[in-house]
Design a protein around this motif. Structure first.
Motif, PDB file in Angstrom:
ATOM      1  N   MET A 107      -1.248   9.209  -5.302  1.00 26.19           N
ATOM      2  CA  MET A 107      -2.035   8.223  -4.560  1.00 26.19           C
ATOM      3  C   MET A 107      -1.694   8.269  -3.079  1.00 26.19           C
ATOM      4  O   MET A 107      -2.592   8.266  -2.219  1.00 26.19           O
ATOM      5  N   SER A 108      -0.422   8.298  -2.776  1.00 23.44           N
ATOM      6  CA  SER A 108       0.009   8.326  -1.385  1.00 23.44           C
ATOM      7  C   SER A 108      -0.510   9.572  -0.676  1.00 23.44           C
ATOM      8  O   SER A 108      -1.052   9.498   0.429  1.00 23.44           O
ATOM      9  N   SER A 109      -0.366  10.704  -1.326  1.00 27.55           N
ATOM     10  CA  SER A 109      -0.812  11.957  -0.718  1.00 27.55           C
ATOM     11  C   SER A 109      -2.328  12.028  -0.614  1.00 27.55           C
ATOM     12  O   SER A 109      -2.874  12.618   0.318  1.00 27.55           O
ATOM     13  N   TYR A 110      -3.028  11.402  -1.560  1.00 27.15           N
ATOM     14  CA  TYR A 110      -4.491  11.403  -1.542  1.00 27.15           C
ATOM     15  C   TYR A 110      -5.022  10.723  -0.286  1.00 27.15           C
ATOM     16  O   TYR A 110      -6.116  11.048   0.191  1.00 27.15           O
ATOM     17  N   CYS A 111      -4.252   9.810   0.253  1.00 24.84           N
ATOM     18  CA  CYS A 111      -4.670   9.113   1.481  1.00 24.84           C
ATOM     19  C   CYS A 111      -4.886  10.089   2.635  1.00 24.84           C
ATOM     20  O   CYS A 111      -5.677   9.823   3.542  1.00 24.84           O
ATOM     21  N   MET A 112      -4.173  11.207   2.608  1.00 22.85           N
ATOM     22  CA  MET A 112      -4.330  12.215   3.644  1.00 22.85           C
ATOM     23  C   MET A 112      -5.150  13.411   3.156  1.00 22.85           C
ATOM     24  O   MET A 112      -5.773  14.114   3.942  1.00 22.85           O
ATOM     25  N   LEU A 168       1.498   2.128  -0.963  1.00 24.46           N
ATOM     26  CA  LEU A 168       0.982   0.976  -0.218  1.00 24.46           C
ATOM     27  C   LEU A 168       1.034   1.229   1.285  1.00 24.46           C
ATOM     28  O   LEU A 168       0.077   0.925   2.012  1.00 24.46           O
ATOM     29  N   ARG A 169       2.120   1.797   1.759  1.00 21.35           N
ATOM     30  CA  ARG A 169       2.242   2.098   3.183  1.00 21.35           C
ATOM     31  C   ARG A 169       1.233   3.156   3.621  1.00 21.35           C
ATOM     32  O   ARG A 169       0.668   3.091   4.715  1.00 21.35           O
ATOM     33  N   SER A 170       0.994   4.138   2.774  1.00 20.75           N
ATOM     34  CA  SER A 170       0.040   5.204   3.109  1.00 20.75           C
ATOM     35  C   SER A 170      -1.378   4.664   3.207  1.00 20.75           C
ATOM     36  O   SER A 170      -2.141   5.039   4.101  1.00 20.75           O
ATOM     37  N   ILE A 171      -1.735   3.782   2.292  1.00 22.40           N
ATOM     38  CA  ILE A 171      -3.061   3.146   2.361  1.00 22.40           C
ATOM     39  C   ILE A 171      -3.196   2.373   3.672  1.00 22.40           C
ATOM     40  O   ILE A 171      -4.217   2.442   4.355  1.00 22.40           O
ATOM     41  N   GLY A 172      -2.143   1.660   4.020  1.00 22.06           N
ATOM     42  CA  GLY A 172      -2.167   0.847   5.232  1.00 22.06           C
ATOM     43  C   GLY A 172      -2.182   1.633   6.523  1.00 22.06           C
ATOM     44  O   GLY A 172      -2.449   1.063   7.596  1.00 22.06           O
ATOM     45  N   LYS A 173      -1.927   2.921   6.446  1.00 22.54           N
ATOM     46  CA  LYS A 173      -1.952   3.756   7.655  1.00 22.54           C
ATOM     47  C   LYS A 173      -3.197   4.627   7.748  1.00 22.54           C
ATOM     48  O   LYS A 173      -3.347   5.399   8.695  1.00 22.54           O
ATOM     49  N   ARG A 174      -4.109   4.489   6.778  1.00 22.40           N
ATOM     50  CA  ARG A 174      -5.302   5.334   6.777  1.00 22.40           C
ATOM     51  C   ARG A 174      -6.300   4.900   7.848  1.00 22.40           C
ATOM     52  O   ARG A 174      -6.885   5.723   8.533  1.00 22.40           O
ATOM     53  N   ASN A 175      -6.506   3.601   7.988  1.00 23.69           N
ATOM     54  CA  ASN A 175      -7.355   3.082   9.068  1.00 23.69           C
ATOM     55  C   ASN A 175      -7.063   1.589   9.241  1.00 23.69           C
ATOM     56  O   ASN A 175      -6.361   0.982   8.428  1.00 23.69           O
ATOM     57  N   ILE A 176      -7.602   0.997  10.279  1.00 19.19           N
ATOM     58  CA  ILE A 176      -7.253  -0.378  10.634  1.00 19.19           C
ATOM     59  C   ILE A 176      -7.718  -1.385   9.588  1.00 19.19           C
ATOM     60  O   ILE A 176      -7.048  -2.391   9.326  1.00 19.19           O
ATOM     61  N   ASP A 177      -8.865  -1.129   8.951  1.00 16.60           N
ATOM     62  CA  ASP A 177      -9.349  -2.056   7.927  1.00 16.60           C
ATOM     63  C   ASP A 177      -8.441  -2.035   6.703  1.00 16.60           C
ATOM     64  O   ASP A 177      -8.118  -3.090   6.136  1.00 16.60           O
TER      65      ASP A 177
END
Length: 238
Positions: free
Chosen positions: A134-139, A175-184
């Motif tokens: 999940m974390s890696s999928y964010c990128m 959770l941190r990776s999701i929060g760094k994907r974009n401002i929303d």
């Protein structure tokens, strides 16, 4: 490169002292380990290039570093569900779990399906694989809409009370990776973290506090995916 020559190369790089160092320093315990650092495997993987047949042979050798090398030379688009299930069931530490999750699983056609399935697994490193993927999928998927990541939040909420070290660290990482994907998504991840603070769970509270500390920090690097450069049709309208 043949399987025989590859195994010979791995043997030439082996160092029993590194096996002990990785165990003491990073908690990496592995069967049939030769004691080879990840950086050296990356160099060898670059030399070999993508080679699915060799990758499968390496994995089936049972040698720990050969399995790590498998994760670096198998083509992500060729990964099947059967292979993912075969591999994830063998994970014995966070290093090999993350190597497959980041290098292969998050880029495979079955990433989202396996994230959902594995997040409910009981085995520690199968469950960690869900959140490492999940974390890696964010990128890995720069075009995915926010709704994909919003759907991850309930999985994080459910798993946040798992007190096992390598599970809670991966949940926090996701959770941190999701929060760094974009401002929303940053706002939504922070909202989720603040809700986790209310759980009667030390694990959930640790996950929340650590995520809030980074996502509200001055040095946090919030990206802007999906960016408009990945959406040619929208660019034409503007």
């Amino acid at each position: 490169m043949t399987i025989h020559k590859t195994l010979e190369k791995l043997e030439s790089l082996s160092n029993p002292l590194k096996v002990d160092f990785k165990r003491k320093k990073f908690g990496i315990i592995a069967n049939k380990s030769l004691g080879i650092y990840h950086k050296d495997l990356k160099v060898l993987a670059k030399e070999i290039g993508n080679n699915n047949e060799l990758a499968l042979q390496l994995f089936d050798s049972g040698i720990y570093e050969a399995r790590l090398l498998c994760s670096k030379i198998f083509k992500p688009k060729d990964v099947t569900e059967a292979l993912m299930e075969k591999w994830v069931a063998t994970f014995e530490n966070w290093e090999i779990c993350d190597s497959f999750s980041m290098g292969l699983f998050s880029k495979s056609p079955f990433a989202l399906k396996k994230i959902n399935e594995w997040s409910l697994r009981e085995a520690e490193f199968e469950k960690r694989a869900a959140f490492a993927t999940m974390s890696s999928y964010c990128m890995a998927d720069k075009k995915a809409d926010n709704k994909v990541f919003v759907a991850f939040l309930p999985l994080i909420k459910t798993a946040a009370s798992d007190e096992r070290l390598y599970v809670k660290k991966a949940v926090n990482w996701a959770l941190r990776s999701i929060g760094k994907r974009n401002i929303d998504l940053n706002k939504l991840a922070l909202s989720e973290a603040k809700q986790l603070l209310q759980q009667n769970s030390k694990s959930a509270q640790w996950i929340a506090k650590d995520a809030i500390r980074e996502l509200e920090g001055e040095k946090v690097n919030i990206l802007d995916y999906p960016r408009t450069i990945y959406r040619p049709s929208e660019n034409k309208k503007t």
